[in-house]
Motif scaffolding. Structure first.
Motif, short mmCIF file in Angstrom:
data_model
loop_
_atom_site.label_atom_id
_atom_site.label_comp_id
_atom_site.label_asym_id
_atom_site.label_seq_id
_atom_site.Cartn_x
_atom_site.Cartn_y
_atom_site.Cartn_z
N PHE A 1 -9.88 8.08 3.01
CA PHE A 1 -9.68 8.65 1.68
C PHE A 1 -8.39 8.10 1.07
O PHE A 1 -8.34 7.77 -0.11
N GLU A 2 -7.35 7.99 1.90
CA GLU A 2 -6.08 7.46 1.43
C GLU A 2 -6.22 6.02 0.96
O GLU A 2 -5.64 5.61 -0.05
N ARG A 3 -7.00 5.24 1.71
CA ARG A 3 -7.17 3.83 1.35
C ARG A 3 -8.04 3.67 0.10
O ARG A 3 -7.75 2.85 -0.76
N LEU B 1 -6.07 5.52 -2.79
CA LEU B 1 -4.64 5.23 -2.82
C LEU B 1 -3.82 6.53 -2.84
O LEU B 1 -2.86 6.67 -3.60
N ALA B 2 -4.21 7.45 -1.99
CA ALA B 2 -3.61 8.78 -2.01
C ALA B 2 -2.14 8.78 -1.58
O ALA B 2 -1.44 9.77 -1.82
N ASP B 3 -1.68 7.71 -0.95
CA ASP B 3 -0.27 7.63 -0.57
C ASP B 3 0.60 6.98 -1.64
O ASP B 3 1.82 6.96 -1.52
N VAL C 1 -3.03 -5.34 -0.91
CA VAL C 1 -4.32 -4.66 -0.80
C VAL C 1 -4.33 -3.42 -1.68
O VAL C 1 -5.31 -3.13 -2.38
N VAL C 2 -3.23 -2.67 -1.67
CA VAL C 2 -3.12 -1.49 -2.53
C VAL C 2 -3.27 -1.88 -4.00
O VAL C 2 -3.99 -1.23 -4.77
#
Length: 373
Positions: A190-192, A195-197, A145-146
């Protein structure tokens, strides 16, 4: 020169080997540190490996770094439409086949420890199954997904003629958004979405692509250093969110060392474009990594739980060997023909609709148009 040699000449061969190394690390993690669930708890299949296989989770960030480079590389000469077709053809047919294979294994061999449903299969057709309140058919799909979100952003930026021409600006804005979220609202959505991670890993790959193209300047070195620092931070951050068995902890120094060494190896790999190995072998090694990643975990867990072996180590070895063989079969007889067919059909449809798939098909401005610009 054979067809395989011609294909190999247009790719960075060492990255194919590094993909396999990364997926092997993930396999060690899933069998030596995690394992098939039983009665609601995780049972480590090979606990004696836990002390080093626990760091196998870093195989996924390594994939993301490689992906950052490869996606920028593969975008060359393509329009946004051509890029989207190439990515969809590469990812989805194999995913559909492997996901369905896992579904059938769960359906026939899974109970009582593993269950599935037709609704879950339908939700997984869209890859991001949790959006439909269904679990992934295989827990490893989260990273896919990422990747898909990354591809989508690249396609959008290509459509606006920004990618890859303005990579510096893209990376700086992306990392800025990452730290803004991390230091303020820390919102999951927001992370999803951004992709903030995982932004640091992709950014490192994009920067390596710029080096690969021959660019050398202070600005790029600075962006590369910032990206590497972000990637290291995100590796450490990821480790804090892993459910570890009692008494098991991660050494920050080991994580940092693995992260930095992996990035250095990937960077050096892009300098060594060819290997003294048969081109077909290198292609096969690179080819099996995707189906191997999709099949190794849940399918292997189901088999391991179903047979209840007396010797777990030999059972795991046999399962991994079987999945390796299955991955080669999928790559050779499913992925390659399905990818070619899908790409041909979608390309023909795009051209029928007047959508160019390569930059050479885009109409160039005439001298008159240039004079009016």
């Amino acid at each position: 020169m054979s067809a395989n040699d011609l294909k190999a000449a247009s790719r960075v061969q060492v990255l194919d080997l590094l993909r396999l190394v990364a997926v092997v690390g993930v396999i060690f993690y899933h069998y030596g540190f995690r394992g098939p669930p039983s009665q609601g708890t995780t049972q480590i299949a090979l606990p004696w490996m836990a002390s080093f296989s626990q760091y196998g989770f870093l195989g996924v960030p390594i994939f993301f770094v490689i992906s950052g480079f490869v996606i920028a590389y593969s975008a060359e000469g393509r329009t946004a439409t051509g890029f989207a077709i190439a990515r969809f053809s590469r990812i989805y047919p194999t995913f559909l086949f492997c996901m369905t294979l896992t579904f059938l294994a769960l359906l026939t061999m899974g109970p009582p420890n593993f269950t599935t449903s037709f609704a879950q299969w339908c939700a997984n057709l869209f890859i991001a199954a949790p959006m439909f309140r269904q679990p992934y058919m295989d827990g490893a799909y989260w990273s896919l997904v990422v990747e898909v979100v990354f591809y989508a952003w690249v396609a959008v930026l290509m459509a606006f003629k920004v990618f890859p021409r303005r990579l510096d600006l893209i990376i700086l804005i992306w990392l800025g958004l990452t730290f803004a979220n991390e230091l303020t609202i820390d919102a999951p959505i927001f992370e999803r979405l951004f992709l903030a991670d995982d932004s640091g890993f992709f950014a490192v790959g994009l920067a390596i692509y710029e080096f690969y193209r021959g660019r050398r300047d202070f600005k790029l070195y600075s962006i590369f250093a910032l990206s590497v620092g972000t990637a290291v931070f995100q590796c450490l951050h990821r480790a804090t969110h892993i459910d570890s068995p009692a008494g098991v902890s991660f050494e920050s120094g080991v994580i940092v060392a693995i992260c930095l060494i992996s990035i250095a190896i990937i960077f050096l790999a892009t300098r060594l474009r060819q290997l003294p190995l048969p081109a077909g072998l290198v292609m096969a090694i690179g080819g099996i990594t995707y189906p191997l990643y999709l099949l190794h975990m849940q399918l292997g867990y189901v088999v391991l739980s179903a047979i209840q072996p007396a010797s777990v180590i030999w059972a795991v070895a046999a399962i991994i060997a079987g999945v390796l063989l299955l991955s080669w079969i999928v790559w050779r007889f499913v992925e390659r023909p399905a990818q070619r067919w899908t790409k041909t059909v979608l390309t023909a449809e795009a051209e029928r609709r007047g959508l160019p798939v390569s930059t050479s098909q885009v109409a160039q401005p005439t001298d008159v148009a240039r004079s009016l610009a």
